[in-house]
Design an enzyme around this catalytic site. Structure first.
Site, PDB file in Angstrom:
ATOM      1  N   SER A  49       3.356  -4.903   2.434  1.00  0.00           N
ATOM      2  CA  SER A  49       4.170  -3.909   3.142  1.00  0.00           C
ATOM      3  C   SER A  49       3.412  -2.597   3.289  1.00  0.00           C
ATOM      4  O   SER A  49       3.890  -1.534   2.913  1.00  0.00           O
ATOM      5  CB  SER A  49       5.519  -3.703   2.452  1.00  0.00           C
ATOM      6  OG  SER A  49       6.294  -4.869   2.534  1.00  0.00           O
ATOM      7  N   HIS A  50       2.205  -2.710   3.826  1.00  0.00           N
ATOM      8  CA  HIS A  50       1.372  -1.550   4.097  1.00  0.00           C
ATOM      9  C   HIS A  50       0.287  -1.933   5.106  1.00  0.00           C
ATOM     10  O   HIS A  50       0.161  -3.094   5.474  1.00  0.00           O
ATOM     11  CB  HIS A  50       0.737  -1.005   2.810  1.00  0.00           C
ATOM     12  CG  HIS A  50      -0.111  -1.991   2.088  1.00  0.00           C
ATOM     13  ND1 HIS A  50       0.367  -2.714   1.023  1.00  0.00           N
ATOM     14  CD2 HIS A  50      -1.385  -2.395   2.271  1.00  0.00           C
ATOM     15  CE1 HIS A  50      -0.590  -3.511   0.577  1.00  0.00           C
ATOM     16  NE2 HIS A  50      -1.663  -3.342   1.327  1.00  0.00           N
ATOM     17  N   ALA A  51      -0.454  -0.935   5.521  1.00  0.00           N
ATOM     18  CA  ALA A  51      -1.625  -1.134   6.391  1.00  0.00           C
ATOM     19  C   ALA A  51      -2.780  -0.360   5.778  1.00  0.00           C
ATOM     20  O   ALA A  51      -2.576   0.489   4.905  1.00  0.00           O
ATOM     21  CB  ALA A  51      -1.339  -0.625   7.804  1.00  0.00           C
TER      22      ALA A  51
END
Length: 139
Positions: A49-51
């Site tokens: 749940s990130h980039a």
């Protein structure tokens, strides 16, 4: 390589047990600076749940299965990983989450950067804004 790609890794079949591998320049499009793995994920939990602003990765399901959900800021695509001879290349500036882990699954990740907390984008709206600033409306 700047687009998502499913990389088929070599598979050496042997009655004593199969063997797969990857090498820089032959299968992996970058020099590996860090590896990490995710395991013992409780049922229903989500990882990621990130980039990343700069980091590129290859994700492999060494054992079991899990889904990798990728979002480029406009559309979402799901990859189900369940074979240890496939790696999913995930370029920088791609939102990712890992979910639907099977019992005893093992996610292996090879990355082209060392750990840097400042490389993470942890808010999806911030990710979309930054991606639009970098690439314009044509994500």
């Amino acid at each position: 390589m700047s687009k998502i790609a499913l990389i088929q890794l070599p598979k050496i079949i042997d009655p004593r047990g199969n063997l797969s591998f990857f090498e820089k320049e032959n299968q992996i499009p970058f020099e590996i600076k860090r590896v990490y793995w995710i395991y013992d994920v409780p049922g229903g939990e989500i990882r990621g749940s990130h980039a990343f602003k700069e980091q590129n990765e290859v994700i492999i399901a060494l054992s079991g299965s899990f889904d990798v959900i990728l979002h480029d800021g406009e559309q979402e695509v799901k990859y189900s990983l369940n074979r240890s001879y496939y790696g999913l290349y995930v370029p920088k500036m791609m939102w990712r989450r890992l979910e639907n882990f099977s019992t005893n699954s093992l996610a292996f990740v090879a990355a082209d950067t060392i750990y840097d907390q400042n490389d993470y984008i942890r808010d999806f709206e911030d990710f979309k804004t930054l991606k639009n600033e970098i690439y314009g409306n044509g994500l």
